[in-house]
Scaffold this motif. Structure first.
Motif, PDB file in Angstrom:
ATOM      1  N   LEU A  26       0.835  -1.194   0.000  1.00 26.83           N
ATOM      2  CA  LEU A  26       0.000   0.000   0.000  1.00 26.83           C
ATOM      3  C   LEU A  26       0.876   1.252   0.000  1.00 26.83           C
ATOM      4  O   LEU A  26       1.940   1.269   0.623  1.00 26.83           O
ATOM      5  CB  LEU A  26      -0.888   0.030   1.247  1.00 26.83           C
ATOM      6  N   PRO A  27       0.442   2.300  -0.679  1.00 25.49           N
ATOM      7  CA  PRO A  27       1.233   3.540  -0.649  1.00 25.49           C
ATOM      8  C   PRO A  27       1.249   4.130   0.762  1.00 25.49           C
ATOM      9  O   PRO A  27       0.319   3.942   1.543  1.00 25.49           O
ATOM     10  CB  PRO A  27       0.489   4.453  -1.625  1.00 25.49           C
ATOM     11  N   ARG A  28       2.308   4.831   1.080  1.00 24.00           N
ATOM     12  CA  ARG A  28       2.350   5.535   2.362  1.00 24.00           C
ATOM     13  C   ARG A  28       1.319   6.656   2.349  1.00 24.00           C
ATOM     14  O   ARG A  28       1.019   7.226   1.288  1.00 24.00           O
ATOM     15  CB  ARG A  28       3.750   6.103   2.612  1.00 24.00           C
ATOM     16  N   LYS A 170     -13.000 -10.751   1.908  1.00 32.22           N
ATOM     17  CA  LYS A 170     -12.037 -10.415   2.944  1.00 32.22           C
ATOM     18  C   LYS A 170     -11.124  -9.293   2.458  1.00 32.22           C
ATOM     19  O   LYS A 170     -10.744  -9.237   1.288  1.00 32.22           O
ATOM     20  CB  LYS A 170     -11.217 -11.640   3.327  1.00 32.22           C
ATOM     21  N   LEU A 171     -10.750  -8.425   3.399  1.00 32.11           N
ATOM     22  CA  LEU A 171      -9.996  -7.230   3.044  1.00 32.11           C
ATOM     23  C   LEU A 171      -8.697  -7.571   2.319  1.00 32.11           C
ATOM     24  O   LEU A 171      -8.411  -7.035   1.244  1.00 32.11           O
ATOM     25  CB  LEU A 171      -9.713  -6.429   4.318  1.00 32.11           C
ATOM     26  N   GLY A 172      -7.911  -8.465   2.892  1.00 27.69           N
ATOM     27  CA  GLY A 172      -6.642  -8.805   2.266  1.00 27.69           C
ATOM     28  C   GLY A 172      -6.808  -9.432   0.902  1.00 27.69           C
ATOM     29  O   GLY A 172      -6.019  -9.168  -0.029  1.00 27.69           O
ATOM     30  N   HIS A 173      -7.838 -10.260   0.749  1.00 25.33           N
ATOM     31  CA  HIS A 173      -8.073 -10.922  -0.526  1.00 25.33           C
ATOM     32  C   HIS A 173      -8.487  -9.910  -1.594  1.00 25.33           C
ATOM     33  O   HIS A 173      -8.024  -9.977  -2.742  1.00 25.33           O
ATOM     34  CB  HIS A 173      -9.146 -11.986  -0.354  1.00 25.33           C
ATOM     35  N   GLY A 184      -2.036  -7.315   7.701  1.00 23.80           N
ATOM     36  CA  GLY A 184      -3.333  -7.099   8.325  1.00 23.80           C
ATOM     37  C   GLY A 184      -3.414  -7.474   9.790  1.00 23.80           C
ATOM     38  O   GLY A 184      -2.449  -7.905  10.415  1.00 23.80           O
ATOM     39  N   HIS A 185      -4.631  -7.270  10.333  1.00 22.03           N
ATOM     40  CA  HIS A 185      -5.006  -7.624  11.705  1.00 22.03           C
ATOM     41  C   HIS A 185      -4.382  -6.708  12.751  1.00 22.03           C
ATOM     42  O   HIS A 185      -4.240  -7.096  13.913  1.00 22.03           O
ATOM     43  CB  HIS A 185      -4.690  -9.091  12.012  1.00 22.03           C
ATOM     44  N   TRP A 192      -6.104   1.841   7.010  1.00 26.26           N
ATOM     45  CA  TRP A 192      -5.442   2.368   5.814  1.00 26.26           C
ATOM     46  C   TRP A 192      -5.710   1.474   4.609  1.00 26.26           C
ATOM     47  O   TRP A 192      -5.917   1.962   3.486  1.00 26.26           O
ATOM     48  CB  TRP A 192      -3.957   2.508   6.070  1.00 26.26           C
ATOM     49  N   ALA A 193      -5.762   0.181   4.810  1.00 26.30           N
ATOM     50  CA  ALA A 193      -6.072  -0.735   3.717  1.00 26.30           C
ATOM     51  C   ALA A 193      -7.492  -0.496   3.196  1.00 26.30           C
ATOM     52  O   ALA A 193      -7.728  -0.499   1.982  1.00 26.30           O
ATOM     53  CB  ALA A 193      -5.916  -2.177   4.184  1.00 26.30           C
TER      54      ALA A 193
END
Length: 288
Positions: A26-28, A170-173, A184-185, A192-193
């Protein structure tokens, strides 16, 4: 144009090969692209909590939130500073929670959520957004009762991800299917995600946030199959109804325009002639 760094050169080379897909971090926050607003600008606060467990009364140990501003297109035009608070639950954190989140007893020892600051931040926005609002909303309101009744939206269940070509929620997926990854978690990282996920432009040219807002603003109805016979449970479950243990009834929520058709189905299929119908807005939704 500046030359690509060696890692970006390697990533670009892999991107061109059909046998590989590249995931980028993810970008800063300071690198997040901003846009000029068009039309009405509103604000939202993206929230995530980590708790001692899954039960409703398990205390929050990590609360994170970050404000965003978005225009009438659903384009994020500004992101605020992230805020995060640990809170000491007054008991040891279970090993499973530490394994999942990385949060230890030492991280939370003597720490407290700044309830005034958190409440003020939420109250200053149009709505709160979480990637599983049915989990986050009641727990936030339990800890911060002064924000009870604030509007909430759920980026997990109120964006039509399957219709957009995604095969999970799911967010990560979801991030990985867009070429991104995160660790995550942890509440602040998941906030931010979620912001990055909502800001992505979908194949039809509209952002995920635009789709979320449009769906969340719509009125819906909660239908409880009160007095439905026991042998209707399989049909109710297959149709997507959920069991409410305290009320001891099956229930579902659907767009208000579908109310009459659903009542007809309950009557004809489940012999449920007196269901309970409750109007729901985003100020009541996701509270269980």
């Amino acid at each position: 144009m500046a030359a690509l760094s060696p890692p970006e050169q390697a990533a670009a080379l892999l991107d061109e090969h059909p046998d590989y897909r590249v995931l980028r971090a993810l970008p800063r926050p300071e690198c997040y692209p901003v846009a000029q607003p068009q039309g009405l600008v509103r604000t939202a606060v993206v929230i995530d909590v980590e708790t001692m467990g899954l039960e409703a009364d398990h205390p929050i140990i990590d609360l994170a939130m970050q404000r965003i501003a978005f225009d009438e297109r659903g384009v994020i035009i500004r992101v605020g500073q992230p805020r995060q608070w640990f809170e000491d639950p007054g008991m040891p954190i279970p090993a499973e929670i530490t394994r999942l989140t990385g949060i230890t007893d030492a991280d939370v020892a003597g720490r407290r959520i700044d309830a005034d600051a958190a409440t003020s931040l939420i109250a200053s926005t149009t709505l709160a957004i979480a990637h599983n609002a049915a989990f986050d909303a009641p727990r936030v309101e339990r800890r911060l009762p002064d924000v009870a009744g604030h509007a909430w939206a759920c980026s997990c269940n109120e964006v039509p991800w399957p219709d957009l070509g995604f095969d999970g929620r799911k967010l990560g997926h979801l991030l990985m299917q867009q070429g991104l990854f995160h660790q995550g978690h942890r509440a602040a990282v998941d906030v931010w995600a979620t912001i990055n996920l909502l800001g992505r432009v979908m194949p039809d040219g509209e952002t995920a946030l635009a789709k979320l807002i449009r769906q969340a603003e719509q009125a819906s109805v909660r239908i409880e199959a009160t007095n439905a016979p026991y042998d209707a449970k399989d049909a109710l479950k297959a149709r997507g109804y959920r069991w409410h243990a305290e009320k001891r009834t099956w229930w579902t929520e659907l767009p208000a325009v579908n109310e009459h058709a659903e009542l007809d189905w309950l009557r004809d299929t489940c012999f449920c002639a007196r269901p309970s119908v409750i109007s729901v807005t985003w100020m009541q939704r996701h509270r269980g």
